[in-house]
Structure formats: structure tokens, C-alpha cells
Design an enzyme around this catalytic site. Structure first.
Site, short mmCIF file in Angstrom:
data_model
loop_
_atom_site.label_atom_id
_atom_site.label_comp_id
_atom_site.label_asym_id
_atom_site.label_seq_id
_atom_site.Cartn_x
_atom_site.Cartn_y
_atom_site.Cartn_z
CB ILE A 1 -0.91 0.04 1.25
CG1 ILE A 1 -1.62 -1.30 1.45
CG2 ILE A 1 -1.91 1.18 1.15
CD1 ILE A 1 -2.24 -1.46 2.84
CB CYS A 2 2.25 3.77 -1.68
SG CYS A 2 1.86 3.74 -3.44
N GLY A 3 0.14 5.76 -1.18
CA GLY A 3 -0.97 6.69 -1.35
C GLY A 3 -1.90 6.31 -2.48
#
Length: 163
Positions: free
Chosen positions: A65-67
């Protein structure tokens, strides 16, 4: 299932919610971080160890997960043996595993809520690779790219040492 998970600050809250759900469902979770919220952290610091663990078989599948999920996907796919995909829908979460043997699900912590993310994770983890000949053939072609890239890198390093 042994599931690895990693995020930077862009998905920090979502990661914890998913970890809680995974634990409640009886999965063994390996948390690669971030372990505290820091706006200055970098997703490769967490996603690369996750991707390496997936490629080495230390975890069965991964969630990165990232932005937006884009950076995590790009980063994870640089590790040989990883097939990471940014997923926003149930069809792709299932079909990506069944046809393309996706082993890391990438999500955007700023692009979807926790309920949708959890639904996608469940779909991803429940799916199984089909082992169909046409899918194996296609994956073989993709894997050959990794071998070619590694060979080219070795050649380049040898040239640099002798120059």
C-alpha cells in the site's frame, strides 16, 4: 495463509485495518512496516523487503500500500519473481491470480476505503492460479524477461570492471 503487508505513510491507517481483519480471519501476518506514521518515509523501504519475501517464498502473498498504489506496484515489480498489480475491482483481484499468478496486491491508501480494500484482499487471497497451459506459457515469456535483464546487468557490470 502467510500474508506479508507493507506501506508507507500514504496507507498507514489502511494497513492497520487490514492487519486486524487478516488476524481475525486466522491468517499469519508478517508486517514489513511502516511501524509508525512518518510523512518522510519512502515506500521502497517497506515494499522491497515485502517483495523479496514473496519472491523467496517466505510469505505466500503480499499486500503493498502507498498513497495511490502506483509507486508500490512499480517498486514491487522490480523484484524478480514478483507479479504485483494495482487493483481496484473484484474481477481483477480474482482474475489476476487465476490467469497471471499475481502474488502482490497493490492498493491506494488514499484512493479507497477500508471496506472496499478488505473485500479486494479477501478476493485476492481466495483466488488460485489456474495452472492452464496458456497461462503458464505467458508467464514463461514474462519470466524470460527477468532472465534477460539479469544477464544484461551482469554483462554491464563486467564491462565496467574491465574498463
Amino acid at each position: 495463509m502467510r500474508v506479508g503487508i507493507a506501506t508507507d505513510h500514504g496507507g498507514f491507517g489502511l494497513k492497520q485495518e487490514l492487519v486486524d481483519h487478516l488476524n481475525a480471519e486466522g491468517h499469519q501476518v508478517v508486517d514489513f512496516g511502516a511501524h509508525s506514521l512518518s510523512a518522510n518515509d519512502d515506500y521502497p523501504d517497506f515494499v522491497i523487503p515485502l517483495a523479496q519475501a514473496v519472491a523467496a517464498g517466505q510469505v505466500n502473498r503480499g499486500v503493498a500500500i502507498c498513497g495511490s498504489g502506483v509507486g508500490a506496484s512499480v517498486c514491487a515489480n522490480k523484484v524478480a519473481g514478483v507479479r504485483a498489480a494495482l487493483i481496484h475491482d473484484h474481477f481483477s483481484a480474482r482474475q489476476g491470480v487465476e490467469d497471471d499468478h499475481v502474488n502482490i496486491l497493490c492498493l491506494g491508501g488514499r484512493t479507497m476505503g477500508p471496506a472496499v480494500a478488505w473485500d479486494l484482499v479477501q478476493t485476492f487471497l481466495a483466488a488460485e492460479f489456474s495452472q492452464e497451459e496458456r497461462h503458464l506459457r505467458r508467464l514463461g515469456k514474462v519470466a524470460s524477461l527477468e532472465v534477460q535483464a539479469a544477464s544484461a546487468l551482469k554483462t554491464e557490470r563486467r564491462k565496467n570492471r574491465t574498463a
